[in-house]
Design a protein around this motif. Structure first.
Motif, PDB file in Angstrom:
ATOM      1  N   ASP A 117       8.482 -18.936 -18.968  1.00  0.00           N
ATOM      2  CA  ASP A 117       8.118 -17.832 -18.077  1.00  0.00           C
ATOM      3  C   ASP A 117       7.549 -16.656 -18.869  1.00  0.00           C
ATOM      4  O   ASP A 117       6.496 -16.114 -18.527  1.00  0.00           O
ATOM      5  CB  ASP A 117       9.359 -17.397 -17.291  1.00  0.00           C
ATOM      6  CG  ASP A 117       9.100 -16.210 -16.382  1.00  0.00           C
ATOM      7  OD1 ASP A 117       8.308 -16.352 -15.427  1.00  0.00           O
ATOM      8  OD2 ASP A 117       9.695 -15.140 -16.621  1.00  0.00           O
ATOM      9  N   GLN A 148       4.812  -8.043 -13.279  1.00  0.00           N
ATOM     10  CA  GLN A 148       5.240  -7.769 -11.903  1.00  0.00           C
ATOM     11  C   GLN A 148       4.299  -6.779 -11.228  1.00  0.00           C
ATOM     12  O   GLN A 148       4.009  -6.898 -10.035  1.00  0.00           O
ATOM     13  CB  GLN A 148       6.665  -7.217 -11.910  1.00  0.00           C
ATOM     14  CG  GLN A 148       7.282  -7.067 -10.527  1.00  0.00           C
ATOM     15  CD  GLN A 148       8.720  -6.629 -10.587  1.00  0.00           C
ATOM     16  OE1 GLN A 148       9.201  -6.154 -11.612  1.00  0.00           O
ATOM     17  NE2 GLN A 148       9.432  -6.797  -9.497  1.00  0.00           N
ATOM     18  N   PHE A 173      11.147 -19.952 -11.451  1.00  0.00           N
ATOM     19  CA  PHE A 173      12.565 -20.285 -11.278  1.00  0.00           C
ATOM     20  C   PHE A 173      12.854 -20.790  -9.864  1.00  0.00           C
ATOM     21  O   PHE A 173      13.749 -21.616  -9.673  1.00  0.00           O
ATOM     22  CB  PHE A 173      13.416 -19.056 -11.585  1.00  0.00           C
ATOM     23  CG  PHE A 173      13.161 -18.496 -12.960  1.00  0.00           C
ATOM     24  CD1 PHE A 173      13.769 -19.056 -14.069  1.00  0.00           C
ATOM     25  CD2 PHE A 173      12.296 -17.430 -13.143  1.00  0.00           C
ATOM     26  CE1 PHE A 173      13.529 -18.554 -15.339  1.00  0.00           C
ATOM     27  CE2 PHE A 173      12.051 -16.919 -14.411  1.00  0.00           C
ATOM     28  CZ  PHE A 173      12.654 -17.487 -15.516  1.00  0.00           C
ATOM     29  N   VAL A 174      12.091 -20.326  -8.897  1.00  0.00           N
ATOM     30  CA  VAL A 174      12.285 -20.751  -7.513  1.00  0.00           C
ATOM     31  C   VAL A 174      11.809 -22.184  -7.306  1.00  0.00           C
ATOM     32  O   VAL A 174      12.480 -22.997  -6.652  1.00  0.00           O
ATOM     33  CB  VAL A 174      11.546 -19.799  -6.541  1.00  0.00           C
ATOM     34  CG1 VAL A 174      11.557 -20.357  -5.114  1.00  0.00           C
ATOM     35  CG2 VAL A 174      12.184 -18.423  -6.569  1.00  0.00           C
ATOM     36  N   LYS A 234      13.130 -19.804 -19.155  1.00  0.00           N
ATOM     37  CA  LYS A 234      12.858 -18.379 -19.350  1.00  0.00           C
ATOM     38  C   LYS A 234      11.808 -18.180 -20.434  1.00  0.00           C
ATOM     39  O   LYS A 234      10.929 -17.312 -20.312  1.00  0.00           O
ATOM     40  CB  LYS A 234      14.151 -17.654 -19.731  1.00  0.00           C
ATOM     41  CG  LYS A 234      13.991 -16.144 -19.877  1.00  0.00           C
ATOM     42  CD  LYS A 234      13.637 -15.487 -18.564  1.00  0.00           C
ATOM     43  CE  LYS A 234      13.600 -13.962 -18.692  1.00  0.00           C
ATOM     44  NZ  LYS A 234      13.255 -13.300 -17.419  1.00  0.00           N
ATOM     45  N   GLU A 245       7.540  -8.309 -18.645  1.00  0.00           N
ATOM     46  CA  GLU A 245       7.943  -8.632 -17.277  1.00  0.00           C
ATOM     47  C   GLU A 245       7.486  -7.560 -16.289  1.00  0.00           C
ATOM     48  O   GLU A 245       6.988  -7.870 -15.198  1.00  0.00           O
ATOM     49  CB  GLU A 245       9.460  -8.795 -17.205  1.00  0.00           C
ATOM     50  CG  GLU A 245       9.977 -10.032 -17.914  1.00  0.00           C
ATOM     51  CD  GLU A 245      11.477 -10.137 -17.869  1.00  0.00           C
ATOM     52  OE1 GLU A 245      11.990 -11.237 -17.593  1.00  0.00           O
ATOM     53  OE2 GLU A 245      12.158  -9.120 -18.118  1.00  0.00           O
ATOM     54  N   ASP A 259       7.004 -12.801  -9.871  1.00  0.00           N
ATOM     55  CA  ASP A 259       7.763 -12.697 -11.109  1.00  0.00           C
ATOM     56  C   ASP A 259       8.863 -13.750 -11.249  1.00  0.00           C
ATOM     57  O   ASP A 259       9.238 -14.114 -12.367  1.00  0.00           O
ATOM     58  CB  ASP A 259       8.358 -11.298 -11.264  1.00  0.00           C
ATOM     59  CG  ASP A 259       9.179 -10.869 -10.061  1.00  0.00           C
ATOM     60  OD1 ASP A 259       8.700 -11.081  -8.939  1.00  0.00           O
ATOM     61  OD2 ASP A 259      10.281 -10.325 -10.245  1.00  0.00           O
ATOM     62  N   ILE A 260       9.383 -14.276 -10.130  1.00  0.00           N
ATOM     63  CA  ILE A 260      10.432 -15.306 -10.235  1.00  0.00           C
ATOM     64  C   ILE A 260       9.960 -16.656  -9.689  1.00  0.00           C
ATOM     65  O   ILE A 260      10.770 -17.540  -9.434  1.00  0.00           O
ATOM     66  CB  ILE A 260      11.715 -14.857  -9.511  1.00  0.00           C
ATOM     67  CG1 ILE A 260      11.456 -14.661  -8.013  1.00  0.00           C
ATOM     68  CG2 ILE A 260      12.289 -13.597 -10.146  1.00  0.00           C
ATOM     69  CD1 ILE A 260      12.737 -14.437  -7.216  1.00  0.00           C
ATOM     70  N   SER A 261       8.674 -16.806  -9.506  1.00  0.00           N
ATOM     71  CA  SER A 261       8.135 -18.025  -8.890  1.00  0.00           C
ATOM     72  C   SER A 261       8.515 -19.291  -9.648  1.00  0.00           C
ATOM     73  O   SER A 261       8.831 -20.316  -9.040  1.00  0.00           O
ATOM     74  CB  SER A 261       6.606 -17.926  -8.794  1.00  0.00           C
ATOM     75  OG  SER A 261       6.226 -16.871  -7.940  1.00  0.00           O
ATOM     76  N   TYR A 308       3.206 -20.386  -9.984  1.00  0.00           N
ATOM     77  CA  TYR A 308       2.969 -18.962  -9.728  1.00  0.00           C
ATOM     78  C   TYR A 308       1.956 -18.708  -8.611  1.00  0.00           C
ATOM     79  O   TYR A 308       1.853 -17.590  -8.127  1.00  0.00           O
ATOM     80  CB  TYR A 308       2.498 -18.274 -11.013  1.00  0.00           C
ATOM     81  CG  TYR A 308       3.556 -18.229 -12.088  1.00  0.00           C
ATOM     82  CD1 TYR A 308       4.479 -17.190 -12.155  1.00  0.00           C
ATOM     83  CD2 TYR A 308       3.640 -19.235 -13.050  1.00  0.00           C
ATOM     84  CE1 TYR A 308       5.446 -17.143 -13.144  1.00  0.00           C
ATOM     85  CE2 TYR A 308       4.605 -19.209 -14.046  1.00  0.00           C
ATOM     86  CZ  TYR A 308       5.506 -18.160 -14.081  1.00  0.00           C
ATOM     87  OH  TYR A 308       6.470 -18.123 -15.064  1.00  0.00           O
TER      88      TYR A 308
END
Length: 226
Positions: free
Chosen positions: A176, A12, A23-24, A173, A8, A19-21, A205
């Protein structure tokens, strides 16, 4: 889970603000799934389940399965020689080292999210996969593994790579971490599921690289979802 955290952090560093794309954007993708995959003729039982379950991991698994059904595998290239396990995404192959085959939709799905029924099935499936890839001169890339007898109750999620298995708290997750593993270690996507992985890369992403393959079907699906 120190290895996961390192992956991770490396990702990043290479791709700030990405990094959280996944989940968004994934909840919006789920909302559009019915319309996006209306023409998909495979996994009909899963399409029915998608509309009759509230379980997030089940919906995620079905949406990714339908994604593989939408982005149907095309004729791909398969090496006649064995490569090093850390095959680079940017590597080039000479024509005499290639032959052509067409993966099935199920093969595509299994290279994106492999569903097995028990823990003991994992090693059997991975061993079989290694043997098949050795015969084809291919390498075993990272893969997401889901464990449970039926899709509606999947609760265990892993990423397997280079003889190491990471357990994650959710299917999203696991996807990801698997995606980030490809990019941190600069590994090619599996030929069977290259289009779904390219969709994940571009749509969620928003990462584009000079080594990316061009797939009109992926670009069309992304445009339809906008």
């Amino acid at each position: 889970m120190f290895g996961v955290r390192l992956i991770e952090l490396d990702f990043q560093y290479s791709h700030p603000k990405r990094d959280i794309s996944l989940f968004v954007k994934f909840p919006e993708f789920l909302e559009k799934a019915n319309a996006a995959f209306i023409g998909v003729k495979v996994f009909q039982d899963l399409k029915i389940l998608f509309n009759n379950t509230t379980k997030e991991d089940t919906k995620t698994f079905i949406a990714l399965s339908l994604l593989c059904g939408k982005l149907v595998p095309t004729v791909g290239r398969s090496d006649n020689r064995r490569k090093h396990k850390d095959e680079k995404r940017s590597s080039k192959d000479s024509p005499e080292q290639k032959k052509y085959n067409k993966p099935t939709i199920l093969e595509s799905r299994d290279r994106l999210t492999l569903h097995v029924k028990t823990q003991s099935d994992i090693q059997n499936c991975l061993a079989t996969r290694r043997d098949i890839h050795l015969k084809k001169g291919l390498t075993c890339q990272p893969v997401v593994i889901c464990i449970e007898p039926d899709v509606e109750n999947i609760t265990e999620f892993y990423v397997y790579f280079d003889d190491v298995t990471y357990q994650l708290e959710s299917l999203l997750k696991a996807v990801d971490i698997c995606f980030k593993t490809f990019h941190v270690f600069d590994i090619k996507y599996p030929r069977e599921s290259i289009q779904p992985w390219m969709f994940i890369q571009w749509y969620f992403y928003e990462i584009h690289t000079p080594q990316d393959h061009t797939f009109p079907s992926v670009a069309t699906l992304i445009a339809d979802l906008m």
